[in-house]
Structure formats: structure tokens, C-alpha cells
Design an enzyme around this catalytic site. Structure first.
Site, PDB file in Angstrom:
ATOM      1  N   CYS A   1      -6.387  -3.713   3.450  1.00  0.00           N
ATOM      2  CA  CYS A   1      -6.318  -2.245   3.557  1.00  0.00           C
ATOM      3  C   CYS A   1      -6.949  -1.553   2.365  1.00  0.00           C
ATOM      4  O   CYS A   1      -7.982  -0.918   2.492  1.00  0.00           O
ATOM      5  CB  CYS A   1      -4.891  -1.740   3.755  1.00  0.00           C
TER       6      CYS A   1
ATOM      7  N   HIS B   1       0.894  -3.969   5.912  1.00  0.00           N
ATOM      8  CA  HIS B   1      -0.342  -3.926   6.714  1.00  0.00           C
ATOM      9  C   HIS B   1      -1.557  -4.331   5.882  1.00  0.00           C
ATOM     10  O   HIS B   1      -2.667  -3.894   6.167  1.00  0.00           O
ATOM     11  CB  HIS B   1      -0.514  -2.515   7.295  1.00  0.00           C
TER      12      HIS B   1
ATOM     13  N   CYS C   1       0.849  -1.191   0.000  1.00  0.00           N
ATOM     14  CA  CYS C   1       0.000   0.000   0.000  1.00  0.00           C
ATOM     15  C   CYS C   1       0.884   1.239   0.000  1.00  0.00           C
ATOM     16  O   CYS C   1       2.006   1.210   0.513  1.00  0.00           O
ATOM     17  CB  CYS C   1      -0.883  -0.045   1.254  1.00  0.00           C
TER      18      CYS C   1
ATOM     19  N   SER D   1       0.684   3.671   1.823  1.00  0.00           N
ATOM     20  CA  SER D   1       0.983   4.114   3.196  1.00  0.00           C
ATOM     21  C   SER D   1       2.312   3.522   3.677  1.00  0.00           C
ATOM     22  O   SER D   1       3.015   4.149   4.476  1.00  0.00           O
ATOM     23  CB  SER D   1      -0.149   3.737   4.151  1.00  0.00           C
TER      24      SER D   1
ATOM     25  N   HIS E   1       4.711   5.860   2.282  1.00  0.00           N
ATOM     26  CA  HIS E   1       4.715   7.113   3.070  1.00  0.00           C
ATOM     27  C   HIS E   1       5.628   6.977   4.287  1.00  0.00           C
ATOM     28  O   HIS E   1       6.331   7.912   4.654  1.00  0.00           O
ATOM     29  CB  HIS E   1       3.309   7.437   3.579  1.00  0.00           C
TER      30      HIS E   1
HETATM   31  N1  LIG Z   1      -7.541   6.979   4.521  1.00  0.00           N
HETATM   32  C1  LIG Z   1      -7.030   5.786   4.776  1.00  0.00           C
HETATM   33  O1  LIG Z   1      -7.415   5.130   5.733  1.00  0.00           O
HETATM   34  C2  LIG Z   1      -6.001   5.222   3.856  1.00  0.00           C
HETATM   35  C3  LIG Z   1      -5.754   3.841   3.836  1.00  0.00           C
HETATM   36  C4  LIG Z   1      -4.856   3.336   2.893  1.00  0.00           C
HETATM   37  C5  LIG Z   1      -4.168   4.187   2.037  1.00  0.00           C
HETATM   38  N2  LIG Z   1      -4.406   5.526   2.141  1.00  0.00           N
HETATM   39  C6  LIG Z   1      -3.726   6.491   1.258  1.00  0.00           C
HETATM   40  O2  LIG Z   1      -4.388   6.497   0.008  1.00  0.00           O
HETATM   41  C7  LIG Z   1      -3.469   7.008  -0.982  1.00  0.00           C
HETATM   42  C8  LIG Z   1      -3.487   6.081  -2.190  1.00  0.00           C
HETATM   43  O3  LIG Z   1      -2.912   4.824  -1.857  1.00  0.00           O
HETATM   44  P1  LIG Z   1      -2.649   3.727  -3.003  1.00  0.00           P
HETATM   45  O4  LIG Z   1      -2.010   2.580  -2.319  1.00  0.00           O
HETATM   46  O5  LIG Z   1      -3.858   3.541  -3.829  1.00  0.00           O
HETATM   47  O6  LIG Z   1      -1.538   4.509  -3.863  1.00  0.00           O
HETATM   48  P2  LIG Z   1      -0.980   4.212  -5.343  1.00  0.00           P
HETATM   49  O7  LIG Z   1       0.404   4.763  -5.363  1.00  0.00           O
HETATM   50  O8  LIG Z   1      -1.196   2.791  -5.692  1.00  0.00           O
HETATM   51  O9  LIG Z   1      -1.935   5.067  -6.291  1.00  0.00           O
HETATM   52  C9  LIG Z   1      -1.842   6.457  -6.486  1.00  0.00           C
HETATM   53  C10 LIG Z   1      -2.349   6.770  -7.900  1.00  0.00           C
HETATM   54  O10 LIG Z   1      -2.372   8.187  -8.095  1.00  0.00           O
HETATM   55  C11 LIG Z   1      -1.952   8.442  -9.420  1.00  0.00           C
HETATM   56  N3  LIG Z   1      -1.515   9.848  -9.538  1.00  0.00           N
HETATM   57  C12 LIG Z   1      -0.280  10.372  -9.320  1.00  0.00           C
HETATM   58  N4  LIG Z   1      -0.307  11.705  -9.491  1.00  0.00           N
HETATM   59  C13 LIG Z   1      -1.584  12.043  -9.823  1.00  0.00           C
HETATM   60  C14 LIG Z   1      -2.236  13.276 -10.107  1.00  0.00           C
HETATM   61  N5  LIG Z   1      -1.575  14.445 -10.088  1.00  0.00           N
HETATM   62  N6  LIG Z   1      -3.558  13.247 -10.387  1.00  0.00           N
HETATM   63  C15 LIG Z   1      -4.243  12.071 -10.411  1.00  0.00           C
HETATM   64  N7  LIG Z   1      -3.669  10.872 -10.135  1.00  0.00           N
HETATM   65  C16 LIG Z   1      -2.354  10.863  -9.850  1.00  0.00           C
HETATM   66  C17 LIG Z   1      -0.862   7.420  -9.658  1.00  0.00           C
HETATM   67  O11 LIG Z   1      -0.603   7.231 -11.044  1.00  0.00           O
HETATM   68  C18 LIG Z   1      -1.489   6.181  -9.012  1.00  0.00           C
HETATM   69  O12 LIG Z   1      -2.321   5.501  -9.937  1.00  0.00           O
HETATM   70  C19 LIG Z   1      -2.120   7.109  -0.271  1.00  0.00           C
HETATM   71  O13 LIG Z   1      -1.947   8.446   0.188  1.00  0.00           O
HETATM   72  C20 LIG Z   1      -2.293   6.190   0.914  1.00  0.00           C
HETATM   73  O14 LIG Z   1      -1.425   6.509   1.969  1.00  0.00           O
HETATM   74  C21 LIG Z   1      -5.301   6.047   3.000  1.00  0.00           C
HETATM   75 ZN   LIG Z   2      -2.814   0.808   3.534  1.00  0.00          ZN
END
Ligand SMILES: NC(=O)c1ccc[n+]([C@@H]2O[C@H](COP(=O)([O-])OP(=O)(O)OC[C@H]3O[C@@H](n4cnc5c(N)ncnc54)[C@H](O)[C@@H]3O)[C@@H](O)[C@H]2O)c1
Ligand SMILES: [Zn+2]
Ligand SMILES: [Zn+2]
Length: 362
Positions: free
Chosen positions: A163, A59, A38, A40, A43
Site C-alpha cells: 500500500c 491491507h 498504514c 488508513s 482511519h
Molecule cells: N490515496 C490513497 O490511495 C492512500 C493510500 C494509503 C494511505 N493513504 C492516506 O495517506 C495518509 C498518510 O498515511 P501514512 O500511513 O503515511 O500516515 P503516517 O501516520 O505514517 O504519516 C503521517 C505523517 O504526517 C506527519 N504530520 C502530522 N501532522 C502534520 C502537519 N500538520 N504537517 C505536516 N506533517 C504532519 C506525521 O508526523 C507523520 O509523519 C493517510 O491519510 C492515509 O489514510 C491514502
Molecule cells: Zn494503506
């Protein structure tokens, strides 16, 4: 056992032999079958979330129970399980008011001074991430981090539910109520965004607009339910969404976590609409937004943490959605890799070259 250890920020994870303790009271030892990667986790590596090295990340796991500690009543060896970071206490005001994912005790590990659950070869403790640490062959978790699942659910696909799927799907199904036909925009089509997109499809949203910067993601987004796709590199995504929806979307899910895309999410939310912030903006950064825009157009902004889950109820339901064909997980897995390939997998994530990558253990 073998594990990928974060020894410092902004550095590759290190494959090490580490030790894991026997289960104490209320704990369950799980053989990890699969763990999704993920953003995160990335991050944390990039110091955008405060988790101290040395630590074992990961996770988003599924696995098989190997042993249980004293007092564990919900699991027996052989059970198939998913792990979730939102362990709950059951008695605080959040748990008793039906929002156990906000339980403040969820990151409680063993009592201070106890033997650590995880240790390096020289005996030094290794920090356990979110009570899970699934970039390792085994996990030692509180039983309230786990849910038992059907034996016929493939564990590699089950891990995604740990997650990303719970976060994205739950944002659409639990955090907000999307009326049938409402317009939805999703910013960021990674594992989380593609799950939010499927949630919008499952509840019968009207226009579902997928926004990303990687053109290849759009075929996948369409397969999963997007009705339109916007490449944020090809111009202003706010204007594009306003044009497609006649002024702004009813619901916008920000699934990336940057200042610019949070601002875009609020701006592309239509009058009376709701921006749902799912992506994690680095904790050191603030997002300026127009308060007058919110007031005069009665826009709502809400955060959404871990899909506002009650995971022992939600995750078995999401598995039914997968097995009956409504939730498409096979398409979301862009690669299955051994633990040894974890660092190149993070490089692919940085470049947006992956959907969900899953580590599969022997
Ligand atoms: N709120 C929560 O509880 C929670 C839980 C899990 C993950 N997250 C967060 O969610 C976010 C996404 O996680 P993920 O694992 O899907 O990430 P990921 O890296 O798999 O996906 C991110 C996507 O954003 C795209 N992207 C990059 N720049 C962009 C832009 N300017 N405009 C549009 N799209 C763009 C990328 O090409 C990619 O497809 C992260 O910040 C993660 O930490 C939050
Ligand atoms: Zn996660
Ligand atoms: Zn609680």
C-alpha cells in the site's frame, strides 16, 4: 488462526482465534509473512472511513501461497505474493481504459448468502477489509488482489509495497508527470509521504522539500532524498515553501489527510503547479479552497488513489528499484513487531513516532 479483530470504533483491536474458509473458485489462500501498518487502518478504527465492525483490518501484506481454488491459473502453492486493495475485473471501462485501480467492482467479496471467508469462533461472519485482512496469520483473497514477486525479495520489505509505497511512489510516477528539475514539496513524512519523496528523487526532481511536525523525521527524509526540510511547528509552512521555491512548488503532495494541510498544499502550489491529494481527509469533512486562486494562477488539483497503479506491472518494477538500490525500503521500517503489539503500534502512529511499522509473522 490468530487475528486482530476490530470489534468497535475507537477501541483497541482484540486478538482472537478465528476461522478462515478454504479457497473457492478464483480464490487464493496465503500465509501472511508480513503486514505494514498504514494510517488508513487507523482511519477505519477512528471511524473516518466507512468499514463496519466486526472486521479484520490490515491491507499492506506480503506472504506465501498455501492453496488455490478452482480456476486459479496465475498462482501455485509456494509462490511469493504481495496483496493490493485494488482488485480489478478486467472488463469495465476503467479496466479496459488502463485505469484498473478505479475498477468499481474491487470490493466485491463472495456472493451474498455464501459462507463468509472469515468467521469468529462462534461462527459469526467477520468483515474482510479490502479483500485482504492482513492482521491475521492467513488471508483468503481473490487472485486479482495478488501479484507474484521474485523469491529473493525479502517479504517484510515487500509488504510495504502493498500500500504505502505503491501509493506514494505511484503518485509521483503515475498520477502526474514531474519534469526533471521541477520543485516538489511533500506534506507528511509517514510511509506514504516518504515513498512520494523517493518517487520525486527517482524521476530527477530539483528541490525536494519535506514537511512534517516531528523533527526526527528529517534525518530520514534527507537520507531518502529531501533537499530541504520544513518543520510545520516552527512557523507557516506555506511561506517557507514559497520562500524556498520563489513563489510556490511545481508539485505538492499532501500525504496526511487533514483540512488544514490540504489548504496548505493548494496555497503552497506555485503558478501553473499541481497539488496532488494523497492523504484521506475524513469523509465527513469538506475543504474550503479559493477558486479564484486556482483560476487566476491556473493551479491544478488532483486526487491520487493507490498511486494510480496497475499493480501487477508496477509492484515487480518497484521491487527491481529496491534491489538495484533506487528505492530505499530498509530505512523506512522503524520497527518489526509481532501481531500482539498492534495496539501500541497504533498509539505510536497517532503520535507520529513511527515511519513504517511492520508486523512480522512466524
Ligand atoms: N490515496 C490513497 O490511495 C492512500 C493510500 C494509503 C494511505 N493513504 C492516506 O495517506 C495518509 C498518510 O498515511 P501514512 O500511513 O503515511 O500516515 P503516517 O501516520 O505514517 O504519516 C503521517 C505523517 O504526517 C506527519 N504530520 C502530522 N501532522 C502534520 C502537519 N500538520 N504537517 C505536516 N506533517 C504532519 C506525521 O508526523 C507523520 O509523519 C493517510 O491519510 C492515509 O489514510 C491514502
Ligand atoms: Zn494503506
Ligand atoms: Zn473493472
Amino acid at each position: 488462526m490468530k487475528a486482530a479483530v476490530m470489534r468497535g470504533y475507537n477501541a483497541p483491536l482484540v486478538l482472537e482465534e478465528v476461522s478462515i474458509d478454504d479457497p473457492g473458485p478464483g480464490e487464493v489462500l496465503v500465509k501472511t509473512a508480513a503486514s505494514g501498518i498504514c494510517h488508513s487502518d487507523l482511519h477505519v478504527i477512528e471511524a473516518s472511513l466507512p468499514v463496519p465492525p466486526p472486521c479484520i483490518l490490515g491491507h499492506e501484506p506480503a506472504g506465501v501461497v498455501e492453496a488455490v481454488g478452482a480456476g486459479v491459473v496465475d498462482f501455485t502453492p509456494g509462490d511469493h505474493v504481495i496483496g493490493c486493495i485494488t482488485a480489478w475485473c478486467g472488463v469495465c471501462k476503467f479496466c479496459t481504459h488502463g485505469r484498473p485501480y478505479l475498477c468499481p467492482t474491487q470490493y466485491a467479496g463472495r456472493a451474498p448468502g455464501s459462507k463468509p471467508r472469515l468467521a469468529a469462533k462462534n461462527g459469526d461472519p467477520l468483515f474482510q477489509f479490502a479483500n485482504l485482512s492482513s492482521f491475521a496469520e492467513k488471508m483468503l483473497c481473490p487472485e486479482r488482489s495478488l501479484v507474484k514477486i521474485r523469491d529473493d525479495m525479502p517479504l517484510d520489505r515487500a509488504s510495504l509495497i502493498g500500500c504505502g509505497v505503491t501509493t506514494g511512489l505511484g503518485a509521483a510516477l503515475n498520477t502526474v508527470r514531474i519534469p526533471a528539475g521541477a520543485s516538489v514539496a511533500i506534506i507528511g513524512c509517514g510511509g506514504v509521504g516518504l515513498a512520494a519523496l523517493q518517487g520525486a528523487r527517482i524521476v530527477g526532481a530539483g528541490k525536494i522539500i519535506a514537511i512534517d511536525t516531528q523533527e526526527w523525521k528529517f534525518d530520514l527524509a534527507r537520507k531518502l532524498g529531501a533537499t530541504e526540510c520544513v518543520n510545520a511547528k516552527d512557523g507557516d509552512p506555506v511561506a517557507a515553501v514559497q520562500g524556498l521555491t520563489g513563489g510556490g512548488a511545481d508539485f505538492v503532495f499532501e500525504c496526511l489527510g487533514s483540512v488544514a494541510t490540504v489548504q496548505q498544499a493548494v496555497a503552497m502550489t506555485g503558478r501553473g503547479g499541481t497539488a496532488v491529494l494523497v492523504g484521506v481527509v475524513p469523509i465527513t469533512q469538506q475543504v474550503p479552497i479559493s477558486a479564484a486562486d486556482l483560476t487566476l494562477q491556473e493551479k491544478h488539483i488532483t486526487g491520487s488513489y493507490m498511486g494510480s497503479n496497475r499493480f501487477r506491472f508496477d509492484m515487480p518494477k518497484y521491487i527491481e528499484f529496491y534491489l538495484d538500490g533506487r528505492l530505499r525500503l530498509d530505512e523506512m521500517i522503524s520497527s518489526r513487531i509481532p501481531l500482539e503489539e498492534i495496539n501500541p503500534a497504533f498509539d505510536r502512529m497517532r503520535k507520529g513516532e513511527a515511519a513504517r511499522q511492520v508486523i512480522v509473522f512466524d
